[in-house]
Write an enzyme that holds these catalytic residues in place. Structure first.
Site, PDB file in Angstrom:
ATOM      1  N   ASP A  61      10.375   5.669  -9.860  1.00  0.00           N
ATOM      2  CA  ASP A  61       9.913   6.187 -11.149  1.00  0.00           C
ATOM      3  C   ASP A  61      10.431   7.584 -11.444  1.00  0.00           C
ATOM      4  OD1 ASP A  61       8.590   3.819 -11.351  1.00  0.00           O
ATOM      5  OD2 ASP A  61       6.578   4.660 -11.521  1.00  0.00           O
ATOM      6  N   SER A  95       0.812  -1.207   0.000  1.00  0.00           N
ATOM      7  CA  SER A  95       0.000   0.000   0.000  1.00  0.00           C
ATOM      8  C   SER A  95       0.856   1.273   0.000  1.00  0.00           C
ATOM      9  CB  SER A  95      -0.952  -0.037   1.199  1.00  0.00           C
ATOM     10  OG  SER A  95      -1.945   0.944   1.101  1.00  0.00           O
ATOM     11  N   LYS A 112      -0.799  -3.932  -3.634  1.00  0.00           N
ATOM     12  CA  LYS A 112      -2.110  -3.367  -3.278  1.00  0.00           C
ATOM     13  C   LYS A 112      -2.213  -1.974  -3.892  1.00  0.00           C
ATOM     14  CE  LYS A 112      -5.184  -2.357   0.632  1.00  0.00           C
ATOM     15  NZ  LYS A 112      -5.282  -0.886   0.592  1.00  0.00           N
TER      16      LYS A 112
END
Length: 373
Positions: free
Chosen positions: A298, A287, A312
């Site tokens: 990223d 999560s 998740k």
């Protein structure tokens, strides 16, 4: 003359026929949730015992949430909602384990035991499936029941029947007061900062900022963020931490609700951690941990080292109601800054290291190589 016995049979048939006709008429008359009201009136009129309106209402609402077929959405009674709020307050009595339902699986899954908790000391591991609590069967459909059975008075024991691979184990765990220390920090290998984030609760951001400032004051040249076995927590706290790390304007995460329109959460803080960063992850990182990992990787602020995360990619909103009850509802899906949807698949590490005892050393070596460049 019709015999008495035959008359009784005719009477029973007549009652059944009348009931069938009535249900057909009711089915045509009621629309939407009027049917619920109609059934409630029938229960009040015909049920053979007295009923409690509060219990019927609670069951009806819980059934509505079950009809969503979403393991993360749930309605809570006053007692259950208070227990839910305990999980982010930092202190409660239990065994220190984070559990979750998994889509397509009726068993309760251990996301991770809390570091230093009775659950961890007893050998409970991420990925374990809880079959029974004190001999009573539990499933992902009755998480509240499982949580109530697991919690209890400090000093007492609870027996968990665990499925681990093909094994079934009985593990006794002593309940204790769990004080959530979510941040642990230190300098390692001379000039590399290390911050362990155990979960994202109400106090985590403030403690993280203090730890980061302390490490910077000691001349930190590289940072290791340890998110292993971190089950997640409060999304806004995760955002605040990402905001401290990323430069202004970088995307932290994008969120899509049922309108399918993406909302981009971006860093708006002028502060950033402009040194090499290594993020330690494993299958217990879930999560909010995955959001923080994705935001760093990223945006090319660092690398992820370890094993693939939990997976998740759904966002829950928790709302309290005026009578003390509340609910948790999945309201959105989230995507990493590069647009990856990681639900059920997780984030793969840039550098895979399956041996947990070697993951930290790998991170230290990688950072030292970056410092030398």
């Amino acid at each position: 003359m019709i015999s008495k016995k035959r008359a009784i049979i005719y009477s029973v048939i007549l009652v059944i026929a009348t009931a069938l006709i009535t249900s057909q008429v009711v089915g045509l008359k009621y629309k939407d949730y009027d049917k619920l009201v109609g059934v409630k009136k029938s229960i009040d009129k015909d049920f053979y015992k007295d009923t409690k309106d509060e219990k019927l209402e609670t069951s009806a609402i819980k059934g509505m949430f079950e009809g969503l077929d979403d393991p993360y959405s749930q309605y809570y009674t006053v007692e259950e909602f208070n227990k839910l709020k305990e999980q982010t307050s930092g202190t409660y009595v239990g065994i220190g384990v984070v559990i979750s339902p998994i889509e397509g699986d009726d068993l309760i899954t251990v996301v991770s035991p809390i570091e230093g908790s009775p659950a961890e000391k007893s050998g409970i591991k991420p990925g374990d499936k809880i079959l029974k609590v004190d001999g009573k069967e539990v499933s992902s459909k009755d998480m509240d029941k499982a949580m109530s059975l697991i919690k209890g008075k400090a000093g007492t024991k609870v027996k968990l029947t665990i499925k681990r691979g093909n094994e079934t184990l009985d593990i006794d765990v002593k309940r204790e007061e769990i004080v959530m220390k979510t941040i642990d920090s230190k300098m390692i290998d001379g000039d590399i900062g290390y911050i362990k984030i155990a979960s994202f609760d109400e106090h985590t951001y403030d403690d993280f900022k203090k730890a980061l400032d302390n490490l910077n004051s000691k001349g930190m040249k590289g940072l290791i963020l340890d998110l292993r076995d971190n089950p997640g927590g409060l999304l806004d706290v995760c955002e605040d931490i990402a905001d401290e790390i990323l430069p202004q304007g970088d995307t932290i995460v994008s969120v899509k609700d049922n309108s399918d329109k993406a909302k981009y959460l971006k860093s708006d803080d002028k502060r950033e951690v402009d040194i090499p960063i290594a993020v330690l992850i494993n299958e217990g990182s879930a999560s909010a941990s995955e959001i923080l990992t994705g935001s760093i990787v990223d945006n090319e602020k660092g690398v992820a080292i370890g094993t693939t995360t939990f997976g998740k990619g759904l966002v829950q909103t928790v709302r309290g109601l005026s009578d003390g009850t509340g609910y948790k509802l999945t309201t959105a899906q989230y995507y990493t800054p590069s647009g990856d949807y990681i639900n059920k698949k997780g984030i793969k590490p840039d550098i895979e290291v399956k041996d947990e005892s070697k993951q930290l050393d790998t991170a230290v070596n990688w950072i030292n190589e970056q410092i030398k460049k």
